[in-house]
Design a protein around this motif. Structure first.
Motif, PDB file in Angstrom:
ATOM      1  N   UNK A 116       0.811  -1.082   0.064  1.00  0.00           N
ATOM      2  CA  UNK A 116       0.042   0.000  -0.013  1.00  0.00           C
ATOM      3  C   UNK A 116       0.934   1.210  -0.054  1.00  0.00           C
ATOM      4  N   UNK A 117       1.909   1.379   0.424  1.00  0.00           N
ATOM      5  CA  UNK A 117       2.721   2.528   0.572  1.00  0.00           C
ATOM      6  C   UNK A 117       3.704   2.769  -0.596  1.00  0.00           C
ATOM      7  N   UNK A 118       3.321   1.934  -1.746  1.00  0.00           N
ATOM      8  CA  UNK A 118       4.275   1.936  -2.907  1.00  0.00           C
ATOM      9  C   UNK A 118       5.684   1.046  -3.049  1.00  0.00           C
ATOM     10  N   UNK A 119       5.806   0.654  -1.683  1.00  0.00           N
ATOM     11  CA  UNK A 119       7.090  -0.074  -1.938  1.00  0.00           C
ATOM     12  C   UNK A 119       6.734  -1.609  -2.405  1.00  0.00           C
ATOM     13  N   UNK A 120       7.797  -2.307  -2.714  1.00  0.00           N
ATOM     14  CA  UNK A 120       7.739  -3.498  -3.304  1.00  0.00           C
ATOM     15  C   UNK A 120       8.185  -4.908  -2.387  1.00  0.00           C
ATOM     16  N   UNK A 121       7.205  -5.635  -1.942  1.00  0.00           N
ATOM     17  CA  UNK A 121       7.529  -6.344  -0.757  1.00  0.00           C
ATOM     18  C   UNK A 121       8.259  -7.752  -1.452  1.00  0.00           C
ATOM     19  N   UNK A 122       9.247  -8.566  -0.736  1.00  0.00           N
ATOM     20  CA  UNK A 122       9.769  -9.519  -1.628  1.00  0.00           C
ATOM     21  C   UNK A 122       9.482 -10.862  -0.862  1.00  0.00           C
ATOM     22  N   UNK A 123       8.247 -10.887   0.104  1.00  0.00           N
ATOM     23  CA  UNK A 123       7.844 -11.822   0.852  1.00  0.00           C
ATOM     24  C   UNK A 123       6.330 -11.407   1.145  1.00  0.00           C
ATOM     25  N   UNK A 124       5.422 -12.339   1.419  1.00  0.00           N
ATOM     26  CA  UNK A 124       4.235 -12.055   1.663  1.00  0.00           C
ATOM     27  C   UNK A 124       4.083 -11.192   2.735  1.00  0.00           C
ATOM     28  N   UNK A 125       2.944 -10.367   2.770  1.00  0.00           N
ATOM     29  CA  UNK A 125       2.773  -9.440   3.814  1.00  0.00           C
ATOM     30  C   UNK A 125       1.226  -9.135   4.422  1.00  0.00           C
ATOM     31  N   UNK A 126       0.892  -8.472   5.154  1.00  0.00           N
ATOM     32  CA  UNK A 126      -0.476  -8.567   5.664  1.00  0.00           C
ATOM     33  C   UNK A 126      -0.811  -6.953   5.654  1.00  0.00           C
ATOM     34  N   UNK A 127      -2.270  -6.632   5.512  1.00  0.00           N
ATOM     35  CA  UNK A 127      -2.643  -5.280   5.784  1.00  0.00           C
ATOM     36  C   UNK A 127      -3.722  -5.301   6.938  1.00  0.00           C
ATOM     37  N   UNK A 128      -3.777  -4.214   7.405  1.00  0.00           N
ATOM     38  CA  UNK A 128      -4.837  -3.767   8.601  1.00  0.00           C
ATOM     39  C   UNK A 128      -5.623  -2.592   8.217  1.00  0.00           C
ATOM     40  N   UNK A 129      -6.799  -2.349   8.140  1.00  0.00           N
ATOM     41  CA  UNK A 129      -7.423  -1.024   8.175  1.00  0.00           C
ATOM     42  C   UNK A 129      -8.354  -0.943   9.232  1.00  0.00           C
ATOM     43  N   UNK A 130      -8.246   0.021  10.005  1.00  0.00           N
ATOM     44  CA  UNK A 130      -9.486   0.419  10.880  1.00  0.00           C
ATOM     45  C   UNK A 130      -9.498   1.859  11.170  1.00  0.00           C
ATOM     46  N   UNK A 131     -10.728   2.135  11.227  1.00  0.00           N
ATOM     47  CA  UNK A 131     -10.965   3.494  11.489  1.00  0.00           C
ATOM     48  C   UNK A 131     -11.443   3.825  13.010  1.00  0.00           C
ATOM     49  N   UNK A 132     -10.993   4.924  13.610  1.00  0.00           N
ATOM     50  CA  UNK A 132     -11.353   5.119  14.884  1.00  0.00           C
ATOM     51  C   UNK A 132     -12.475   6.358  15.268  1.00  0.00           C
ATOM     52  N   UNK A 133     -13.546   6.489  16.009  1.00  0.00           N
ATOM     53  CA  UNK A 133     -14.340   7.421  16.233  1.00  0.00           C
ATOM     54  C   UNK A 133     -14.240   7.944  17.716  1.00  0.00           C
ATOM     55  N   UNK A 134     -13.752   9.015  17.978  1.00  0.00           N
ATOM     56  CA  UNK A 134     -13.542   9.675  19.301  1.00  0.00           C
ATOM     57  C   UNK A 134     -14.675  10.465  19.696  1.00  0.00           C
ATOM     58  N   UNK A 135     -15.053  10.387  20.925  1.00  0.00           N
ATOM     59  CA  UNK A 135     -16.179  11.047  21.709  1.00  0.00           C
ATOM     60  C   UNK A 135     -15.852  12.307  22.104  1.00  0.00           C
ATOM     61  N   UNK A 136     -16.415  13.539  21.667  1.00  0.00           N
ATOM     62  CA  UNK A 136     -16.100  14.688  22.146  1.00  0.00           C
ATOM     63  C   UNK A 136     -16.314  14.756  23.623  1.00  0.00           C
ATOM     64  N   UNK A 137     -15.539  15.730  24.246  1.00  0.00           N
ATOM     65  CA  UNK A 137     -15.853  15.742  25.877  1.00  0.00           C
ATOM     66  C   UNK A 137     -17.314  16.247  26.066  1.00  0.00           C
ATOM     67  N   UNK A 138     -17.950  17.147  25.458  1.00  0.00           N
ATOM     68  CA  UNK A 138     -18.862  17.582  25.887  1.00  0.00           C
ATOM     69  C   UNK A 138     -20.156  16.785  25.629  1.00  0.00           C
TER      70      UNK A 138
END
Length: 306
Positions: free
Chosen positions: A269-291
Motif C-alpha cells: 500500500x505504501x508503494x514499496x515492493x515486498x519480497x515476501x508475503x505481507x499483511x494489511x489492516x485497516x481500522x477507523x477510530x471514532x472519538x467522543x467529544x468531551x462535551x
C-alpha cells in the motif's frame, strides 16, 4: 474498642474512620471494609488461607518493578480492569469502544513520521496498518496523537527482552504518530500474534490452580489523544483468533475485531515492493467529544485511564 469479636469488628473499624476528611476516600474504604468482612464471613476464611493470601500479595509486590506490573496483571485476570474500564468509559453509539490498558505501555515512545516502520527490528511478518480518526459527527481529526504498541512474533514486548551486545535494549514494535490533515494514519509494523501474559509469577500460578490459560488473542494497542475529545485506550483484535472468546484478561469487544488480510509478495500500500508475503489492516477510530460524555456512569470520564 474493648471486647471486639467477630460480630462487632466491622462496626468498630467503620467507626474508626469517622474522622476521615476526604468524603470519596471514606466512601471507598467503608465499602471495602464491609465487603472484605462479608467475604471472610461468607467463606469462613481460615487463618491458614488468610496467611496464604498475604503471601500471594507479597509475592505479587516482589515481582513488580518498572518493567513488570504484576498488580495490573492480577487486576486484569480477575476482570477488575475490564469492569473499571467499562463503567468509566460509557460512550454514545458510534464511538470506538475502550478496553484494558495492559501493563506494557511506555511513556515517551519514539515519534515516527506517517508511513514509518515502527517494528524497528521486532520479529514478525510485515504488516501495513492504516485508517482514519474521526469525531462522532464524522469530522476528520487532524494531529491526533497515536501511541501504538504490540508484542513480537514470540509474544514478547520490547520491555520484556533484556539488552544484549548484539541487540541493545531499544523501542521495538512501539511508537507515536500523528494523523494528517484528513485524520488519516498509516505505518508499517508486524503481524499481531496471540501470546500468553507473563505467567511465571504468582498470577500465573493462580491461573494454573484455577484451570485457566494465560493467552491473549492477537491485537494492537492504541492510545489516541485529540484536543476536545476523550482519550481513547483500546485494542484492535485480529479476526479468527482462537482466543477471542477466552481472552485471559476479558478485553475483547466485537466492534474491535478487524480482518488482517494476507497478500502475496509484490506491491504494498505504501508503494514499496515486498519480497515476501505481507499483511494489511485497516481500522477507523471514532472519538467522543468531551462535551457529549455519557452521564449514565455518574462521572465525567474524560482522560480516564484503566
Amino acid at each position: 474498642m474493648r471486647n471486639i469479636n467477630e460480630d462487632t469488628i466491622t462496626q468498630a473499624v467503620l467507626a474508626a474512620m469517622a474522622g476521615c476528611k476526604q468524603p470519596r476516600l471514606r466512601t471507598i474504604m467503608v465499602s471495602l471494609v464491609q465487603h472484605l468482612h462479608s467475604f471472610a464471613r461468607e467463606v469462613e476464611l481460615t487463618e491458614d488461607e488468610w496467611f496464604k493470601a498475604i503471601q500471594f500479595l507479597t509475592a505479587v509486590g516482589h515481582i513488580t518493578d518498572d518493567v513488570r506490573q504484576e498488580f495490573i496483571l492480577l487486576s486484569d485476570v480477575l476482570g477488575l480492569s475490564t469492569l473499571v474500564t467499562a463503567q468509566n468509559n460509557a460512550k454514545p453509539a458510534g464511538c470506538t469502544e475502550a478496553t484494558v490498558f495492559g501493563p506494557f505501555f511506555v511513556e515517551n515512545a519514539p515519534e515516527y513520521a506517517l508511513g514509518a516502520d515502527i517494528a524497528n527490528g521486532a520479529g514478525g511478518e510485515p504488516c501495513h496498518v492504516s485508517g482514519q480518526v474521526r469525531s462522532l459527527d464524522g469530522r476528520p481529526l487532524a494531529g491526533v496523537r497515536m501511541d501504538v504498541w504490540q508484542s513480537d512474533e514470540d509474544g514478547h514486548y520490547d520491555v520484556q527482552r533484556p539488552p544484549t551486545e548484539t541487540q541493545p535494549h531499544t523501542h521495538r514494535a512501539r511508537g507515536r504518530l500523528r494523523t494528517d490533515a484528513q485524520g488519516r494514519y498509516h505505518f508499517r509494523s508486524i503481524l499481531a500474534q496471540p501470546y500468553p501474559i507473563p505467567h511465571d509469577g504468582p498470577v500465573g500460578k493462580m491461573l494454573e490452580a484455577l484451570g485457566r490459560h494465560p493467552w491473549r488473542p492477537a491485537h494492537l494497542h492504541f492510545m489516541l489523544e485529540a484536543a476536545g475529545h476523550e482519550r481513547l485506550i483500546t485494542h484492535v483484535f485480529r479476526d479468527q483468533d482462537r482466543y477471542l472468546d477466552s481472552d485471559a484478561v476479558f478485553g475483547v469487544r466485537s466492534t474491535l475485531i478487524a480482518p488482517w488480510v494476507r497478500h502475496e509478495a509484490g506491491p504494498a500500500p505504501d508503494g514499496s515492493v515486498q519480497e515476501r508475503p505481507f499483511w494489511t489492516l485497516h481500522y477507523d477510530f471514532v472519538l467522543n467529544p468531551q462535551a457529549t460524555t455519557v452521564a449514565a456512569s455518574g462521572t465525567d470520564t474524560a482522560g480516564a485511564r484503566a
